[in-house]
Design a protein around this motif. Structure first.
Motif, mmCIF file in Angstrom:
data_model
loop_
_atom_site.group_PDB
_atom_site.id
_atom_site.type_symbol
_atom_site.label_atom_id
_atom_site.label_comp_id
_atom_site.label_asym_id
_atom_site.label_seq_id
_atom_site.Cartn_x
_atom_site.Cartn_y
_atom_site.Cartn_z
ATOM 1 N N SER A 183 -11.063 -24.339 43.355
ATOM 2 C CA SER A 183 -11.542 -23.957 44.682
ATOM 3 C C SER A 183 -10.603 -22.976 45.376
ATOM 4 O O SER A 183 -11.025 -22.230 46.268
ATOM 5 C CB SER A 183 -11.718 -25.210 45.552
ATOM 6 O OG SER A 183 -10.474 -25.853 45.781
ATOM 7 N N TRP A 184 -9.344 -22.953 44.953
ATOM 8 C CA TRP A 184 -8.384 -22.037 45.582
ATOM 9 C C TRP A 184 -8.775 -20.577 45.356
ATOM 10 O O TRP A 184 -8.380 -19.695 46.124
ATOM 11 C CB TRP A 184 -6.978 -22.298 45.045
ATOM 12 C CG TRP A 184 -6.328 -23.510 45.641
ATOM 13 C CD1 TRP A 184 -6.957 -24.662 46.055
ATOM 14 C CD2 TRP A 184 -4.936 -23.720 45.888
ATOM 15 N NE1 TRP A 184 -6.047 -25.559 46.536
ATOM 16 C CE2 TRP A 184 -4.789 -25.025 46.455
ATOM 17 C CE3 TRP A 184 -3.794 -22.953 45.688
ATOM 18 C CZ2 TRP A 184 -3.554 -25.555 46.807
ATOM 19 C CZ3 TRP A 184 -2.550 -23.480 46.042
ATOM 20 C CH2 TRP A 184 -2.435 -24.750 46.598
ATOM 21 N N LEU A 185 -9.545 -20.309 44.305
ATOM 22 C CA LEU A 185 -9.981 -18.930 44.035
ATOM 23 C C LEU A 185 -10.900 -18.406 45.140
ATOM 24 O O LEU A 185 -11.062 -17.192 45.287
ATOM 25 C CB LEU A 185 -10.690 -18.861 42.681
ATOM 26 C CG LEU A 185 -9.823 -19.158 41.444
ATOM 27 C CD1 LEU A 185 -10.681 -19.110 40.179
ATOM 28 C CD2 LEU A 185 -8.666 -18.169 41.334
ATOM 29 N N LEU A 186 -11.501 -19.316 45.899
ATOM 30 C CA LEU A 186 -12.370 -18.895 46.995
ATOM 31 C C LEU A 186 -11.597 -18.206 48.115
ATOM 32 O O LEU A 186 -12.192 -17.541 48.969
ATOM 33 C CB LEU A 186 -13.124 -20.096 47.565
ATOM 34 C CG LEU A 186 -14.135 -20.779 46.632
ATOM 35 C CD1 LEU A 186 -14.696 -22.035 47.295
ATOM 36 C CD2 LEU A 186 -15.253 -19.813 46.270
ATOM 37 N N VAL A 187 -10.277 -18.368 48.101
ATOM 38 C CA VAL A 187 -9.458 -17.683 49.107
ATOM 39 C C VAL A 187 -9.590 -16.171 48.973
ATOM 40 O O VAL A 187 -9.561 -15.445 49.973
ATOM 41 C CB VAL A 187 -7.979 -18.117 48.966
ATOM 42 C CG1 VAL A 187 -7.071 -17.260 49.849
ATOM 43 C CG2 VAL A 187 -7.823 -19.584 49.324
ATOM 44 N N VAL A 188 -9.747 -15.688 47.752
ATOM 45 C CA VAL A 188 -9.806 -14.233 47.518
ATOM 46 C C VAL A 188 -11.008 -13.594 48.214
ATOM 47 O O VAL A 188 -10.840 -12.656 49.014
ATOM 48 C CB VAL A 188 -9.803 -13.917 46.003
ATOM 49 C CG1 VAL A 188 -9.957 -12.416 45.770
ATOM 50 C CG2 VAL A 188 -8.503 -14.420 45.367
ATOM 51 N N PRO A 189 -12.246 -14.063 47.970
ATOM 52 C CA PRO A 189 -13.366 -13.446 48.704
ATOM 53 C C PRO A 189 -13.306 -13.708 50.206
ATOM 54 O O PRO A 189 -13.732 -12.868 51.003
ATOM 55 C CB PRO A 189 -14.609 -14.091 48.076
ATOM 56 C CG PRO A 189 -14.133 -15.342 47.421
ATOM 57 C CD PRO A 189 -12.738 -15.047 46.979
ATOM 58 N N VAL A 265 -10.910 -20.599 54.308
ATOM 59 C CA VAL A 265 -9.618 -20.745 53.632
ATOM 60 C C VAL A 265 -9.199 -22.215 53.626
ATOM 61 O O VAL A 265 -8.668 -22.720 52.627
ATOM 62 C CB VAL A 265 -8.550 -19.863 54.315
ATOM 63 C CG1 VAL A 265 -7.185 -20.070 53.650
ATOM 64 C CG2 VAL A 265 -8.944 -18.387 54.240
ATOM 65 N N ARG A 266 -9.445 -22.934 54.712
ATOM 66 C CA ARG A 266 -9.129 -24.366 54.753
ATOM 67 C C ARG A 266 -9.939 -25.134 53.714
ATOM 68 O O ARG A 266 -9.408 -25.993 53.005
ATOM 69 C CB ARG A 266 -9.416 -24.917 56.146
ATOM 70 C CG ARG A 266 -8.410 -24.515 57.198
ATOM 71 C CD ARG A 266 -8.941 -24.746 58.592
ATOM 72 N NE ARG A 266 -7.922 -24.574 59.627
ATOM 73 C CZ ARG A 266 -8.186 -24.437 60.918
ATOM 74 N NH1 ARG A 266 -9.441 -24.470 61.346
ATOM 75 N NH2 ARG A 266 -7.211 -24.273 61.792
ATOM 76 N N PHE A 267 -11.226 -24.839 53.628
ATOM 77 C CA PHE A 267 -12.099 -25.505 52.664
ATOM 78 C C PHE A 267 -11.625 -25.232 51.236
ATOM 79 O O PHE A 267 -11.676 -26.118 50.368
ATOM 80 C CB PHE A 267 -13.533 -25.005 52.849
ATOM 81 C CG PHE A 267 -14.501 -25.505 51.812
ATOM 82 C CD1 PHE A 267 -14.923 -26.817 51.799
ATOM 83 C CD2 PHE A 267 -14.987 -24.643 50.834
ATOM 84 C CE1 PHE A 267 -15.810 -27.282 50.838
ATOM 85 C CE2 PHE A 267 -15.874 -25.088 49.868
ATOM 86 C CZ PHE A 267 -16.287 -26.416 49.868
ATOM 87 N N ALA A 268 -11.161 -23.998 50.986
ATOM 88 C CA ALA A 268 -10.731 -23.638 49.639
ATOM 89 C C ALA A 268 -9.427 -24.325 49.235
ATOM 90 O O ALA A 268 -9.264 -24.723 48.082
ATOM 91 C CB ALA A 268 -10.566 -22.111 49.546
ATOM 92 N N GLY A 274 -13.607 -31.048 53.781
ATOM 93 C CA GLY A 274 -14.824 -30.837 53.017
ATOM 94 C C GLY A 274 -15.869 -30.009 53.735
ATOM 95 O O GLY A 274 -15.652 -29.482 54.841
ATOM 96 N N SER A 275 -17.035 -29.914 53.118
ATOM 97 C CA SER A 275 -18.119 -29.083 53.645
ATOM 98 C C SER A 275 -18.675 -29.601 54.958
ATOM 99 O O SER A 275 -19.344 -28.859 55.681
ATOM 100 C CB SER A 275 -19.241 -28.974 52.611
ATOM 101 O OG SER A 275 -19.733 -30.267 52.282
ATOM 102 N N GLU A 276 -18.391 -30.875 55.293
ATOM 103 C CA GLU A 276 -18.900 -31.406 56.561
ATOM 104 C C GLU A 276 -18.260 -30.723 57.769
ATOM 105 O O GLU A 276 -18.781 -30.801 58.883
ATOM 106 C CB GLU A 276 -18.653 -32.918 56.639
ATOM 107 C CG GLU A 276 -17.197 -33.344 56.706
ATOM 108 C CD GLU A 276 -16.557 -33.509 55.329
ATOM 109 O OE1 GLU A 276 -15.462 -34.090 55.261
ATOM 110 O OE2 GLU A 276 -17.169 -33.059 54.331
#
Length: 311
Positions: A183-189, A265-268, A274-276
């Motif tokens: 999930s840390w990869l989501l920081v990039v986009p 960034v927090r979610f990633a 979480g998504s909530e």
């Protein structure tokens, strides 16, 4: 052609000019003249800006290096400044005011540090944009180049500074139990979209700041208000749930771009966030803000291209 004056002297007059009856605009068209510094078309302007990409990168790196050149700790202040801000906010909001309600204890510190670092990225880009033209008039008046190169370069400088800060953010996240995951990869986009958004804001503020230098004195108050409304120090849905405010108020605050990019960034990076905690369609909202700000800011700046540095 000659004529005789009353004292017998011969006066010689110039032959009539073939351009005597032409207006300035017609003369310019006849001889292929153009206004110095005239605004090129939008597509041509983008092409010129792309041609200056090496200058934009080098200028941003030079500004980043020079930013703390007079300080003894040098570039360490790139990391220390936002970290000290996070510590102050933790003491005031986390301990004294108790804004960590609704957020698990072990999550609050990385939650706060992430919010401070990510919001500082936008805040610094806006302030740098305000001064991009007015603070570099010597460069603007001495050289011919697409003026958008300056606010873009300053936004890029802030991105590079954030990347230094990410070292501390990763350390804090791991220290509080959030270990590297896919999930840390989501920081990039997420940061790429925020960079586009920040660049658009920097371009718009550069045009406003070029004619209104006092804007640099006003913007810190605007940005501070924005920070408090964006959930840097607290969870927006958890905080407003206790206040019994209308649902649309929560939606507006969660959908504001600063909150959106912080939440992504927090979610990633943070286990337990979480998504909530995210608003619906958060990635679409993030992309929409980025495209809207980048396109609108660029066109708004381009329309005043020929006026920068004059008067």
């Amino acid at each position: 052609m000659s004529d005789t004056t009353h004292d017998g002297a011969v006066a010689v007059s110039a032959p009539p000019s073939p351009d005597g009856g032409l207006s300035p605009a017609e003369l310019a068209a006849k001889y292929g003249l153009s206004v110095s510094g005239a605004r090129p078309g939008l597509v041509e302007y983008i092409r010129q800006l792309w041609g200056r990409r090496h200058f934009i990168l080098a200028f941003s790196q030079a500004k980043l290096t020079a930013q703390y050149s007079q300080a003894k700790l040098g570039q360490l202040w790139q990391v220390a400044t936002p970290l000290l801000n996070a510590l102050v906010y933790y003491f005031i909001f986390g301990l004294l005011l108790g804004t960590k309600e609704g957020i698990p204890q072990k999550v609050f510190v990385p939650f706060l540090v992430t919010g401070v670092f990510v919001f500082t990225f936008t805040q610094s880009s806006v302030m740098a944009g305000v001064r991009a033209i007015s603070g570099n008039l010597g460069l603007v008046r001495a050289l011919h180049f697409p003026r958008a190169a300056l606010p873009v370069s300053f936004a890029l400088q802030q991105l590079q500074q954030l990347l230094f800060s990410m070292i501390v953010l990763v350390t804090v996240a791991v220290a509080f139990g959030s270990f590297p995951a896919w999930s840390w990869l989501l920081v990039v986009p997420a940061l790429a979209l925020q960079f586009l958004f920040n660049t658009g804001l920097a371009l718009a503020m550069a045009r406003l700041g070029s004619k209104t230098p006092d804007l640099a004195q006003l913007m810190p108050f605007v940005l501070r208000t924005w920070m408090y409304a964006s959930g840097v120090m607290f969870s927006i849905p958890a905080m407003l749930a206790e206040k019994n405010v209308p649902g649309w108020v929560t939606d507006v605050l969660q959908w504001n771009p600063a909150a959106v990019y912080m939440d992504l960034v927090r979610f990633a990076m943070i286990d337990g966030y979480g998504s909530e905690y995210l608003p619906p369609h958060v990635w679409a909202v993030a992309a929409g803000w980025a495209v809207l700000a980048a396109v609108a800011g660029f066109v708004y700046f381009w329309k005043a291209e020929e006026r920068y540095g004059r008067g």
